[in-house]
Design a protein around this motif. Structure first.
Motif, PDB file in Angstrom:
ATOM      1  N   LEU A   1      94.122   9.366 -49.015  1.00 38.91           N
ATOM      2  CA  LEU A   1      93.546  10.656 -48.637  1.00 38.91           C
ATOM      3  C   LEU A   1      94.346  11.785 -49.264  1.00 38.91           C
ATOM      4  CD1 LEU A   1      93.029  10.063 -44.791  1.00 38.91           C
ATOM      5  CD2 LEU A   1      91.295   9.842 -46.588  1.00 38.91           C
ATOM      6  N   ALA A   2      93.707  12.934 -49.376  1.00 43.87           N
ATOM      7  CA  ALA A   2      94.386  14.136 -49.861  1.00 43.87           C
ATOM      8  C   ALA A   2      93.572  15.337 -49.427  1.00 43.87           C
ATOM      9  CB  ALA A   2      94.540  14.108 -51.385  1.00 43.87           C
ATOM     10  N   SER A   3      94.126  16.506 -49.615  1.00 45.63           N
ATOM     11  CA  SER A   3      93.381  17.733 -49.308  1.00 45.63           C
ATOM     12  C   SER A   3      92.261  17.914 -50.329  1.00 45.63           C
ATOM     13  CB  SER A   3      94.325  18.939 -49.363  1.00 45.63           C
ATOM     14  OG  SER A   3      94.705  19.196 -50.715  1.00 45.63           O
ATOM     15  N   PRO A   4      91.195  18.622 -49.989  1.00 43.90           N
ATOM     16  CA  PRO A   4      90.120  18.865 -50.965  1.00 43.90           C
ATOM     17  C   PRO A   4      90.630  19.531 -52.238  1.00 43.90           C
ATOM     18  CG  PRO A   4      89.406  19.464 -48.758  1.00 43.90           C
ATOM     19  CD  PRO A   4      90.865  19.169 -48.661  1.00 43.90           C
ATOM     20  N   ARG A   5      91.597  20.440 -52.126  1.00 46.96           N
ATOM     21  CA  ARG A   5      92.136  21.108 -53.316  1.00 46.96           C
ATOM     22  C   ARG A   5      92.878  20.123 -54.206  1.00 46.96           C
ATOM     23  NH1 ARG A   5      92.772  24.250 -48.944  1.00 46.96           N
ATOM     24  NH2 ARG A   5      94.824  23.319 -48.540  1.00 46.96           N
ATOM     25  N   PHE A   6      93.680  19.260 -53.595  1.00 46.47           N
ATOM     26  CA  PHE A   6      94.416  18.243 -54.360  1.00 46.47           C
ATOM     27  C   PHE A   6      93.433  17.299 -55.046  1.00 46.47           C
ATOM     28  CE2 PHE A   6      96.640  14.309 -55.037  1.00 46.47           C
ATOM     29  CZ  PHE A   6      97.938  14.678 -55.388  1.00 46.47           C
ATOM     30  N   ALA A   7      92.387  16.874 -54.323  1.00 48.86           N
ATOM     31  CA  ALA A   7      91.407  15.952 -54.890  1.00 48.86           C
ATOM     32  C   ALA A   7      90.673  16.579 -56.072  1.00 48.86           C
ATOM     33  CB  ALA A   7      90.418  15.531 -53.816  1.00 48.86           C
ATOM     34  N   ALA A   8      90.409  17.888 -55.988  1.00 47.78           N
ATOM     35  CA  ALA A   8      89.725  18.566 -57.096  1.00 47.78           C
ATOM     36  C   ALA A   8      90.600  18.636 -58.335  1.00 47.78           C
ATOM     37  CB  ALA A   8      89.300  19.963 -56.660  1.00 47.78           C
ATOM     38  N   ARG A   9      91.916  18.710 -58.138  1.00 48.47           N
ATOM     39  CA  ARG A   9      92.826  18.833 -59.282  1.00 48.47           C
ATOM     40  C   ARG A   9      93.200  17.480 -59.886  1.00 48.47           C
ATOM     41  NH1 ARG A   9      95.683  22.612 -55.924  1.00 48.47           N
ATOM     42  NH2 ARG A   9      97.310  21.035 -55.610  1.00 48.47           N
ATOM     43  N   HIS A  10      93.108  16.425 -59.095  1.00 50.09           N
ATOM     44  CA  HIS A  10      93.578  15.111 -59.545  1.00 50.09           C
ATOM     45  C   HIS A  10      92.442  14.095 -59.397  1.00 50.09           C
ATOM     46  CE1 HIS A  10      97.778  16.519 -59.568  1.00 50.09           C
ATOM     47  NE2 HIS A  10      97.483  17.117 -58.418  1.00 50.09           N
ATOM     48  N   ALA A  11      91.784  13.831 -60.481  1.00 49.63           N
ATOM     49  CA  ALA A  11      90.718  12.828 -60.464  1.00 49.63           C
ATOM     50  C   ALA A  11      91.328  11.433 -60.419  1.00 49.63           C
ATOM     51  CB  ALA A  11      89.840  12.984 -61.703  1.00 49.63           C
ATOM     52  N   VAL A  12      90.879  10.622 -59.470  1.00 52.65           N
ATOM     53  CA  VAL A  12      91.373   9.258 -59.322  1.00 52.65           C
ATOM     54  C   VAL A  12      90.190   8.313 -59.487  1.00 52.65           C
ATOM     55  CG1 VAL A  12      92.487   7.597 -57.799  1.00 52.65           C
ATOM     56  CG2 VAL A  12      93.225   9.986 -57.779  1.00 52.65           C
ATOM     57  N   ARG A  13      90.287   7.430 -60.482  1.00 53.94           N
ATOM     58  CA  ARG A  13      89.190   6.504 -60.757  1.00 53.94           C
ATOM     59  C   ARG A  13      89.577   5.053 -60.511  1.00 53.94           C
ATOM     60  NH1 ARG A  13      88.940  10.623 -64.446  1.00 53.94           N
ATOM     61  NH2 ARG A  13      86.943  11.746 -64.562  1.00 53.94           N
ATOM     62  N   ARG A  14      90.856   4.760 -60.493  1.00 53.30           N
ATOM     63  CA  ARG A  14      91.311   3.387 -60.295  1.00 53.30           C
ATOM     64  C   ARG A  14      92.689   3.413 -59.630  1.00 53.30           C
ATOM     65  NH1 ARG A  14      94.320   1.825 -65.152  1.00 53.30           N
ATOM     66  NH2 ARG A  14      94.553   3.703 -66.434  1.00 53.30           N
ATOM     67  N   VAL A  15      93.095   2.286 -59.072  1.00 46.38           N
ATOM     68  CA  VAL A  15      94.359   2.213 -58.335  1.00 46.38           C
ATOM     69  C   VAL A  15      95.539   2.566 -59.223  1.00 46.38           C
ATOM     70  CG1 VAL A  15      95.885   0.677 -57.039  1.00 46.38           C
ATOM     71  CG2 VAL A  15      93.416   0.502 -56.756  1.00 46.38           C
ATOM     72  N   ALA A  16      95.460   2.204 -60.509  1.00 45.10           N
ATOM     73  CA  ALA A  16      96.586   2.487 -61.411  1.00 45.10           C
ATOM     74  C   ALA A  16      96.865   3.970 -61.546  1.00 45.10           C
ATOM     75  CB  ALA A  16      96.304   1.879 -62.784  1.00 45.10           C
ATOM     76  N   ASP A  17      95.892   4.815 -61.208  1.00 46.20           N
ATOM     77  CA  ASP A  17      96.107   6.262 -61.307  1.00 46.20           C
ATOM     78  C   ASP A  17      97.176   6.757 -60.342  1.00 46.20           C
ATOM     79  OD1 ASP A  17      94.201   6.420 -63.278  1.00 46.20           O
ATOM     80  OD2 ASP A  17      92.576   7.016 -61.928  1.00 46.20           O
ATOM     81  N   PHE A  18      97.478   5.991 -59.312  1.00 44.37           N
ATOM     82  CA  PHE A  18      98.487   6.417 -58.350  1.00 44.37           C
ATOM     83  C   PHE A  18      99.911   6.297 -58.906  1.00 44.37           C
ATOM     84  CE2 PHE A  18      94.896   5.457 -55.504  1.00 44.37           C
ATOM     85  CZ  PHE A  18      94.802   6.675 -54.858  1.00 44.37           C
ATOM     86  N   GLU A  19     100.026   5.734 -60.128  1.00 44.65           N
ATOM     87  CA  GLU A  19     101.347   5.726 -60.766  1.00 44.65           C
ATOM     88  C   GLU A  19     101.799   7.140 -61.119  1.00 44.65           C
ATOM     89  OE1 GLU A  19     101.576   3.241 -64.155  1.00 44.65           O
ATOM     90  OE2 GLU A  19     100.905   1.413 -63.121  1.00 44.65           O
ATOM     91  N   ARG A  20     100.858   8.009 -61.439  1.00 45.52           N
ATOM     92  CA  ARG A  20     101.200   9.340 -61.955  1.00 45.52           C
ATOM     93  C   ARG A  20     101.032  10.455 -60.929  1.00 45.52           C
ATOM     94  NH1 ARG A  20      96.391  11.799 -62.601  1.00 45.52           N
ATOM     95  NH2 ARG A  20      94.521  10.472 -62.815  1.00 45.52           N
ATOM     96  N   LEU A  21     100.514  10.148 -59.769  1.00 46.37           N
ATOM     97  CA  LEU A  21     100.240  11.204 -58.786  1.00 46.37           C
ATOM     98  C   LEU A  21     101.441  11.439 -57.876  1.00 46.37           C
ATOM     99  CD1 LEU A  21      96.613  10.629 -57.450  1.00 46.37           C
ATOM    100  CD2 LEU A  21      97.401  12.225 -59.193  1.00 46.37           C
TER     101      LEU A  21
END
Length: 296
Positions: free
Chosen positions: A169-189
């Motif tokens: 989960l994240a805030s709507p503002r954070f979600a708008a700035r950080h597109a997440v399409r796969r689990v591997a994306d959490f390496e950079r967030l």
């Protein structure tokens, strides 16, 4: 006429004697009991007559106990002390809440308190007190205790509350700035990591591994309180793992949104444990929380 099961002199006489013996003064006893010294003297004489024993030696300036009087005083004081203790316990019970329930800060704030409002509307005659502690252990001092753990490994009367799932989960503002399409994306967030003393609290690394990702996870903020972690996520400081049973209200309010449409079953459950000494009111609250009445 029925006879008393206790073969005792009148309690007024015993109370008058006890006060006079404790003070070694009829006058002081009279002041304590709000009667006249003559009344105290009359009660003591009647008691001596019934017992056929002299309890006081009368002097020009006061009285003193005989050996028999001292023996009776000790016995009466022991009995009065036991009665006083029982009365004190009853008085303290009358001022205590009818039901006490223990929960962590997160469970109390996010799950329990909203449901207690509905419970009170239906059962306004039952008072409830929460014992809030971020150590998810103990509970012996409460009628009910909510735990996060393996209910099958616990003993006693335990009942399932939430078989949960965990999602990012994240805030709507954070979600708008950080597109997440796969689990591997959490390496950079940037992530909010909740470090709990209890075992079994799922970490970001645990969550990613459950979905087949063995790589690193992003850094970010570390906190030791889940409520603080959720607040940090609302303040755009990073993504946070959300236990759906606890965070559903935040999602409904739009304060947090899912970053990825995937979840992992929680390895542990939220369950409620009932004390062996719990009252009928405590069992009623337990049934309410477990059953359909638990809906906020």
């Amino acid at each position: 006429m029925s006879q008393s099961p206790y073969d005792l002199p009148p309690l007024t006489a015993l109370a008058s004697f006890e006060a006079a013996a404790r003070h070694e003064s009829f006058k002081a006893a009279a002041q304590e009991l709000n009667v006249t010294p003559a009344a105290i003297s009359h009660q003591v004489k009647a008691l001596e007559a019934e017992l056929r024993q002299v309890l006081f030696r009368r002097h020009h300036r006061g009285v003193s106990l005989t050996e028999t009087g001292a023996y009776l005083l000790v016995a009466l004081q022991r009995g009065f002390e036991e009665m006083a203790g029982a009365v004190d316990q009853l008085r303290s019970r009358a001022t205590r809440p009818a039901v006490t329930i223990r929960a962590t800060t997160a469970v109390s704030a996010l799950w329990l308190t909203p449901r207690l409002g509905a419970f009170w509307r239906a059962h306004g005659h039952i008072t409830v007190a929460q014992n809030v502690s971020d150590l998810d252990s103990g509970g012996e001092d409460s009628d009910l205790a909510i735990h996060y753990g393996d209910m099958a490994r616990d003993s006693g009367d335990c009942r399932l509350l939430i078989h949960d799932c965990i999602k990012p989960l994240a805030s709507p503002r954070f979600a708008a700035r950080h597109a997440v399409r796969r689990v591997a994306d959490f390496e950079r967030l940037p992530l909010v990591h909740v470090d709990r003393a209890e075992t079994g609290w799922t970490s970001w690394r645990d969550w990613c591994r459950a979905l087949g990702h063995e790589g690193p996870v992003g850094g970010g903020l570390r906190v030791n309180n889940y409520v603080i972690g959720l607040q940090a996520a609302e303040d755009d400081m990073g993504a946070v793992l959300g236990w759906e049973g606890l965070t559903a209200g935040l999602e409904r309010a739009g304060r947090l949104v899912p970053l990825l449409d995937v979840s992992v079953p929680s390895p542990l459950d939220f369950y409620i444990k009932v004390s062996p000494h719990a009252s009928h009111q405590a069992h009623l609250l337990c049934d309410w929380l477990v059953g359909a009445g638990a809906a906020p």
